[in-house]
Design a protein around this motif. Structure first.
Motif, short mmCIF file in Angstrom:
data_model
loop_
_atom_site.label_atom_id
_atom_site.label_comp_id
_atom_site.label_asym_id
_atom_site.label_seq_id
_atom_site.Cartn_x
_atom_site.Cartn_y
_atom_site.Cartn_z
N GLN A 142 0.83 -1.21 0.00
CA GLN A 142 0.00 0.00 0.00
C GLN A 142 0.86 1.26 0.00
OE1 GLN A 142 -2.34 -0.71 3.50
NE2 GLN A 142 -3.98 -1.74 2.36
N MET A 143 1.93 1.26 0.81
CA MET A 143 2.82 2.42 0.84
C MET A 143 3.46 2.63 -0.53
SD MET A 143 4.70 2.46 4.57
CE MET A 143 5.65 0.97 4.27
N SER B 96 2.39 1.69 -3.47
CA SER B 96 1.43 2.14 -4.49
C SER B 96 1.04 3.61 -4.27
CB SER B 96 0.20 1.24 -4.53
OG SER B 96 -0.59 1.41 -3.40
N ASN B 97 1.06 4.07 -3.03
CA ASN B 97 0.76 5.48 -2.72
C ASN B 97 2.01 6.36 -2.75
OD1 ASN B 97 -1.96 4.89 -2.28
ND2 ASN B 97 -1.60 4.40 -0.14
N ARG B 98 3.19 5.73 -2.82
CA ARG B 98 4.49 6.43 -2.79
C ARG B 98 4.61 7.33 -1.56
NH1 ARG B 98 5.74 8.66 -8.75
NH2 ARG B 98 4.14 7.45 -9.75
N THR B 99 4.21 6.80 -0.43
CA THR B 99 4.32 7.54 0.82
C THR B 99 4.59 6.56 1.97
OG1 THR B 99 3.25 9.20 2.23
CG2 THR B 99 1.84 7.49 1.32
N TYR C 46 3.96 5.66 5.99
CA TYR C 46 3.12 5.93 7.14
C TYR C 46 2.96 4.66 7.95
CZ TYR C 46 -0.33 3.95 3.91
OH TYR C 46 -0.98 3.13 3.01
N SER D 72 8.95 0.63 -5.56
CA SER D 72 8.23 1.52 -6.45
C SER D 72 9.09 2.73 -6.76
CB SER D 72 6.92 1.98 -5.81
OG SER D 72 6.22 2.85 -6.66
N TYR E 50 10.09 0.11 0.09
CA TYR E 50 9.19 0.41 1.21
C TYR E 50 9.20 -0.79 2.14
CZ TYR E 50 7.61 4.30 -1.61
OH TYR E 50 7.56 5.47 -2.33
#
Length: 119
Positions: free
Chosen positions: A32-33, A35-38, A40, A96, A101
């Motif tokens: 998920q991180m 794919s969102n490129r962030t 958290y 990514s 990540y």
């Protein structure tokens, strides 16, 4: 996982065992991180991992696994999680756009379970 156990061994600590339930949750969050490129922390980890006693997580992003692990070890809270009295871990990694990540989950209970359906 190998880097975690090598660091623990250098300090005379026992190795952590792989837990597939924790690994599945960690891989899902890392994906998920990526794919969102962030980056958290997983705010729902306490609900996603079931039957847990105590949980901790290390969350990060870097150029590769080695540099990301070095950053974890230079951060007191992340190093504490790696060196604490856990017995089990699950690690998720995804790539990514030139970044790795990473999500590490630590637990004292074997096979705590999770709420996800296996693919």
């Amino acid at each position: 996982m190998r880097k975690i156990n090598q660091a623990r061994a250098r300090r005379g600590l026992s190795s952590l065992s792989w837990d597939k339930q924790l690994g599945y949750v960690a891989r899902k969050h890392a994906r998920q991180m990526a794919s969102n490129r962030t980056v958290y922390h997983d705010p729902n980890m306490g609900q996603e991992v079931t039957r847990w006693r105590s949980l901790a997580q290390n969350t990060g992003r870097g150029g590769n696994c080695q540099s990301t692990f070095r950053h974890f070890m230079r951060s007191a809270p992340h190093r504490y999680n790696i060196m604490d009295q856990w017995r089990f871990t699950g690690v998720g990694i995804d790539y990514s756009h030139g970044s790795v990540y990473v999500q590490m989950i630590f637990e004292t209970r074997d096979n705590p379970g999770n709420v996800y359906h296996w693919p």
